[in-house]
Design a protein around this motif. Structure first.
Motif, PDB file in Angstrom:
ATOM      1  N   ARG B 220      39.063  38.675 -91.578  1.00  0.00           N
ATOM      2  CA  ARG B 220      38.035  39.044 -90.717  1.00  0.00           C
ATOM      3  C   ARG B 220      37.748  40.622 -90.732  1.00  0.00           C
ATOM      4  NH1 ARG B 220      35.482  35.514 -87.666  1.00  0.00           N
ATOM      5  NH2 ARG B 220      35.079  36.688 -85.687  1.00  0.00           N
ATOM      6  N   ILE B 221      38.747  41.267 -90.828  1.00  0.00           N
ATOM      7  CA  ILE B 221      38.582  42.723 -91.047  1.00  0.00           C
ATOM      8  C   ILE B 221      38.049  43.221 -92.260  1.00  0.00           C
ATOM      9  CG2 ILE B 221      39.953  45.153 -91.303  1.00  0.00           C
ATOM     10  CD1 ILE B 221      39.493  44.343 -88.259  1.00  0.00           C
ATOM     11  N   TYR B 222      38.482  42.189 -93.209  1.00  0.00           N
ATOM     12  CA  TYR B 222      37.682  42.512 -94.581  1.00  0.00           C
ATOM     13  C   TYR B 222      36.310  42.239 -94.684  1.00  0.00           C
ATOM     14  CZ  TYR B 222      36.438  41.215 -99.373  1.00  0.00           C
ATOM     15  OH  TYR B 222      35.940  41.112-100.464  1.00  0.00           O
ATOM     16  N   VAL B 223      35.687  41.296 -93.895  1.00  0.00           N
ATOM     17  CA  VAL B 223      34.376  41.103 -94.140  1.00  0.00           C
ATOM     18  C   VAL B 223      33.563  42.387 -93.119  1.00  0.00           C
ATOM     19  CG1 VAL B 223      32.595  39.658 -92.832  1.00  0.00           C
ATOM     20  CG2 VAL B 223      34.380  38.394 -94.071  1.00  0.00           C
ATOM     21  N   VAL B 224      34.250  42.532 -92.148  1.00  0.00           N
ATOM     22  CA  VAL B 224      33.448  43.486 -91.219  1.00  0.00           C
ATOM     23  C   VAL B 224      33.540  45.022 -91.938  1.00  0.00           C
ATOM     24  CG1 VAL B 224      35.027  44.382 -89.489  1.00  0.00           C
ATOM     25  CG2 VAL B 224      32.796  44.223 -88.755  1.00  0.00           C
ATOM     26  N   LYS B 239      18.658  59.794 -88.867  1.00  0.00           N
ATOM     27  CA  LYS B 239      19.462  60.862 -88.263  1.00  0.00           C
ATOM     28  C   LYS B 239      20.025  60.055 -86.553  1.00  0.00           C
ATOM     29  CE  LYS B 239      17.948  64.618 -89.973  1.00  0.00           C
ATOM     30  NZ  LYS B 239      19.023  65.169 -91.153  1.00  0.00           N
ATOM     31  N   ALA B 240      20.185  58.843 -86.906  1.00  0.00           N
ATOM     32  CA  ALA B 240      20.649  57.957 -85.721  1.00  0.00           C
ATOM     33  C   ALA B 240      21.955  58.363 -85.251  1.00  0.00           C
ATOM     34  CB  ALA B 240      20.682  56.525 -86.106  1.00  0.00           C
ATOM     35  N   PHE B 241      22.106  58.449 -83.868  1.00  0.00           N
ATOM     36  CA  PHE B 241      23.362  58.709 -82.989  1.00  0.00           C
ATOM     37  C   PHE B 241      24.656  57.951 -83.434  1.00  0.00           C
ATOM     38  CE2 PHE B 241      25.996  58.013 -79.379  1.00  0.00           C
ATOM     39  CZ  PHE B 241      26.547  59.357 -78.925  1.00  0.00           C
ATOM     40  N   GLN B 242      24.497  56.517 -83.717  1.00  0.00           N
ATOM     41  CA  GLN B 242      25.523  55.760 -84.277  1.00  0.00           C
ATOM     42  C   GLN B 242      24.863  54.415 -84.635  1.00  0.00           C
ATOM     43  OE1 GLN B 242      28.371  55.400 -81.125  1.00  0.00           O
ATOM     44  NE2 GLN B 242      29.833  54.298 -82.241  1.00  0.00           N
ATOM     45  N   TYR B 243      25.629  53.948 -85.904  1.00  0.00           N
ATOM     46  CA  TYR B 243      25.197  52.982 -86.366  1.00  0.00           C
ATOM     47  C   TYR B 243      26.493  51.970 -86.713  1.00  0.00           C
ATOM     48  CZ  TYR B 243      24.966  56.343 -90.045  1.00  0.00           C
ATOM     49  OH  TYR B 243      25.154  57.354 -90.830  1.00  0.00           O
ATOM     50  N   LEU B 244      26.448  50.705 -86.498  1.00  0.00           N
ATOM     51  CA  LEU B 244      27.491  49.801 -86.692  1.00  0.00           C
ATOM     52  C   LEU B 244      27.148  48.232 -86.940  1.00  0.00           C
ATOM     53  CD1 LEU B 244      28.467  48.673 -83.244  1.00  0.00           C
ATOM     54  CD2 LEU B 244      27.369  50.946 -83.216  1.00  0.00           C
ATOM     55  N   ALA B 245      28.128  47.669 -87.551  1.00  0.00           N
ATOM     56  CA  ALA B 245      28.124  46.292 -87.961  1.00  0.00           C
ATOM     57  C   ALA B 245      29.191  45.497 -87.203  1.00  0.00           C
ATOM     58  CB  ALA B 245      28.468  46.084 -89.564  1.00  0.00           C
ATOM     59  N   ILE B 246      28.913  44.307 -86.518  1.00  0.00           N
ATOM     60  CA  ILE B 246      29.781  43.755 -85.738  1.00  0.00           C
ATOM     61  C   ILE B 246      29.891  42.402 -86.342  1.00  0.00           C
ATOM     62  CG2 ILE B 246      29.998  42.675 -83.493  1.00  0.00           C
ATOM     63  CD1 ILE B 246      27.864  45.183 -82.606  1.00  0.00           C
ATOM     64  N   LEU B 247      31.008  41.821 -86.496  1.00  0.00           N
ATOM     65  CA  LEU B 247      31.180  40.530 -86.828  1.00  0.00           C
ATOM     66  C   LEU B 247      31.161  39.678 -85.900  1.00  0.00           C
ATOM     67  CD1 LEU B 247      31.742  37.932 -88.775  1.00  0.00           C
ATOM     68  CD2 LEU B 247      34.213  38.756 -89.112  1.00  0.00           C
ATOM     69  N   HIS B 248      30.331  38.389 -85.694  1.00  0.00           N
ATOM     70  CA  HIS B 248      30.219  37.427 -84.563  1.00  0.00           C
ATOM     71  C   HIS B 248      31.170  36.572 -84.730  1.00  0.00           C
ATOM     72  CE1 HIS B 248      26.714  38.502 -81.822  1.00  0.00           C
ATOM     73  NE2 HIS B 248      26.830  39.553 -82.746  1.00  0.00           N
ATOM     74  N   ARG B 249      31.980  35.832 -83.548  1.00  0.00           N
ATOM     75  CA  ARG B 249      32.775  34.645 -83.749  1.00  0.00           C
ATOM     76  C   ARG B 249      32.024  33.397 -83.876  1.00  0.00           C
ATOM     77  NH1 ARG B 249      36.578  32.546 -78.955  1.00  0.00           N
ATOM     78  NH2 ARG B 249      37.795  31.367 -80.056  1.00  0.00           N
ATOM     79  N   ASP B 250      30.717  33.416 -83.184  1.00  0.00           N
ATOM     80  CA  ASP B 250      29.809  32.144 -83.364  1.00  0.00           C
ATOM     81  C   ASP B 250      29.527  32.003 -84.794  1.00  0.00           C
ATOM     82  OD1 ASP B 250      29.656  31.840 -80.640  1.00  0.00           O
ATOM     83  OD2 ASP B 250      27.781  32.965 -80.617  1.00  0.00           O
ATOM     84  N   ARG B 251      29.537  30.673 -85.186  1.00  0.00           N
ATOM     85  CA  ARG B 251      29.087  30.592 -86.588  1.00  0.00           C
ATOM     86  C   ARG B 251      27.764  30.006 -86.679  1.00  0.00           C
ATOM     87  NH1 ARG B 251      32.530  29.957 -91.202  1.00  0.00           N
ATOM     88  NH2 ARG B 251      34.178  31.260 -90.644  1.00  0.00           N
ATOM     89  N   GLU B 267      26.189  41.113 -86.660  1.00  0.00           N
ATOM     90  CA  GLU B 267      24.865  41.935 -86.019  1.00  0.00           C
ATOM     91  C   GLU B 267      24.928  43.460 -86.140  1.00  0.00           C
ATOM     92  OE1 GLU B 267      25.508  41.592 -81.677  1.00  0.00           O
ATOM     93  OE2 GLU B 267      24.387  43.248 -81.346  1.00  0.00           O
ATOM     94  N   LEU B 268      23.905  44.066 -86.429  1.00  0.00           N
ATOM     95  CA  LEU B 268      23.701  45.440 -86.853  1.00  0.00           C
ATOM     96  C   LEU B 268      23.195  46.115 -85.650  1.00  0.00           C
ATOM     97  CD1 LEU B 268      22.181  45.422 -90.489  1.00  0.00           C
ATOM     98  CD2 LEU B 268      24.417  45.677 -89.714  1.00  0.00           C
ATOM     99  N   ARG B 269      23.687  47.576 -85.145  1.00  0.00           N
ATOM    100  CA  ARG B 269      23.003  48.096 -84.111  1.00  0.00           C
ATOM    101  C   ARG B 269      22.985  49.380 -84.635  1.00  0.00           C
ATOM    102  NH1 ARG B 269      26.258  46.566 -78.401  1.00  0.00           N
ATOM    103  NH2 ARG B 269      26.031  44.285 -78.737  1.00  0.00           N
TER     104      ARG B 269
END
Lengths: 321, 321
Positions: B220-224, B239-251, B267-269
């Motif tokens: 799962r760490i490999y995927v994220v 110029k964004a403050f922060q951007y991130l990718a989140i791996l959900h548990r839901d399928r 999910e991207l933020r």
């Protein structure tokens, strides 16, 4: 069993309607028929065709499974009342929620809904009635998708080689099996059904249960129903093919009253598509998205996070489960 | 214990640096110190201050917990090598993954990482060394957020009234405790750290484990990690403050090779913010979002769905867990 497709543009609506009325009359003969109306275009068309063919020898049920959208059972019954088609509203909410208790697997949820619908609720109505014919709104895409295993459909026993006579004790009549959605919509208009039915957005068979990842409870249906109402109201002006709100099972961090909470997340999807086979997310404005997220997190305080789908189908699907 | 804030705009960087170097020298005396470098701006500044104060009497460790971003351990070690600051790279991936096995609760995951870091990995290094001083990059916001219980910080035992001497057997020195992030960045620039460090986007303490909802496994760490690399590459121009990718548990349902699958969702933020206290989602173009979703679902076939956060903080938080 093979079915010959009638394409929408080659479809003579009047002729088709008359043929189907004749077919239903001939098949049922002097018997009685029964059908379940969901409010979708398929079952609405079949209800009207059946009513025209059989009059009082057709009994139409609207089964409130507790999984409908806000105000939906009342709206459907009152529409058909105006069309002078009697519909019997059955409150079966408890049966469905009991059957769904503790189930998180999407296939098992569908199965629980199907079994409750057929065996427990509708099956009982059929067995109590003197009807031996069941009218059903199966269309051509339903069959193909079941065969391709893209999704399971509760209404295609016959096509899967299961004898419905043996399985549930009645014979199925499927008047619109040669049509796809666009053909069914054409027939709906020709039958005088209003745009709210003939152009109704697709809505899944398991209703809001298909919009809840994880266990389906009255509380979780309440949340997704409210999010759905807000989303449908905000996006009804778009020309989008379909839009939906999904309640996730995952909890995410939020802040409420200055305190950290693990709250709920709602995912929104809005699709551009012709026939649901391929689809892309609608380019909604950020203003619209922000307002929608604000309204959802304000009116449903349990929800602390809202996302918008940005993947295409494929590899995504229209619905999440 | 109360701490006097030094605001970034009132901060005299040269003076501050000289004072902290003097403080560290005086406190450590003829002793030895040790510190852990994560590559973030806080621990990088503290490493440089400590190195200037203590030279070879400071040993700096970079602990690879297996939860870092793509190429991160190597990049950090090689940067400090160029700055002529020796950094010892410790491969502790197995320790962390063993500690995380089977844990889904976010608080317990953080706790497992903290305990593995302090007790098992770093604690062992400290006990084996002759150092009795620990340099740590706690800043003012860390303390306030811990006190307010908005999030847990592993590096504020002192502020929580836990005696670190008793807890882990060493004394903590916190050279940047009077600064907020903007002040720390100013010091980083004055110390000659490159923009990749001084302007580095915030990244959570538990690293990619904070970006995985549910169990943290190497898979799962490999995927994220892959989704994070794609996202950071695509959005680094903003110029964004922060951007991130989140791996959900839901399928969620997807289609791969014409077959229905239950796939993963990312999910991207991407946030606009000054200081992370309030934040709004960046108005990225739909072209950018679509390209990003396509790249993620193409390069990581297990992922069939990608969403973009549209909620503000509050009620959301920057990170999902």
């Amino acid at each position: 069993m093979s079915v010959t497709e009638i394409r929408a543009r080659e479809l003579n609506a009047k002729k088709f309607i008359n043929e189907q009325i004749r077919n239903i009359s001939k098949t049922v003969g002097k018997g009685y028929a029964i059908n379940a109306l969901s409010g979708g275009v398929d079952s609405s068309v079949v209800t009207l065709l059946g009513h025209k063919a059989l009059g009082k020898r057709l009994t139409t049920y609207f089964i409130d499974n507790g999984l409908m959208r806000q105000g939906e059972p009342q709206a459907v019954v009152s529409l058909f009342h105006k069309l002078r088609v009697p519909v019997v509203l059955i409150d079966a909410q408890k049966d469905f929620f009991n059957a769904l208790k503790g189930i998180v697997d999407p296939e098992k949820k569908r199965e629980a809904i199907t079994q409750t619908f057929y065996k427990k609720v509708f099956g009982k109505l059929v067995r109590k009635s003197n009807a031996s014919f069941l009218l059903q709104g199966t269309n051509l895409t339903d069959i193909e998708e079941t065969v391709a295993r893209i999704k399971r459909q509760h209404n295609v026993f016959e096509q899967l080689g299961i004898d419905p006579k043996k399985a549930f004790g009645y014979k199925i009549i499927e008047p619109i099996i040669q049509l796809r959605k666009d053909g069914v919509r054409k027939i709906a208009r020709a039958l005088g059904l209003p745009g709210s039915v003939s152009q109704r957005m697709p809505f899944p068979g398991p209703a809001l249960a298909a919009r809840v990842i994880g266990e389906v409870t009255p509380k979780r249906i309440y949340v997704v129903r409210k999010a759905t109402a807000i989303t449908e109201e905000a996006l009804k002006g778009t020309k989008a093919f379909q839009y939906l709100a999904i309640l996730h099972r995952d909890r995410v961090t939020g802040v409420r009253d200055g305190k950290r909470v693990f709250g709920l997340q709602i995912e929104l999807r809005c699709w551009e598509s012709i026939d649901a086979r391929i689809a892309t997310p609608t380019k909604l404005s950020f203003g619209t998205l922000r307002k929608l997220a604000d309204k959802i997190t304000t009116e449903i305080p349990e929800v602390v996070s809202v996302t918008y789908n940005i993947a295409t189908k494929p590899p995504s699907t229209i619905e999440a489960i």
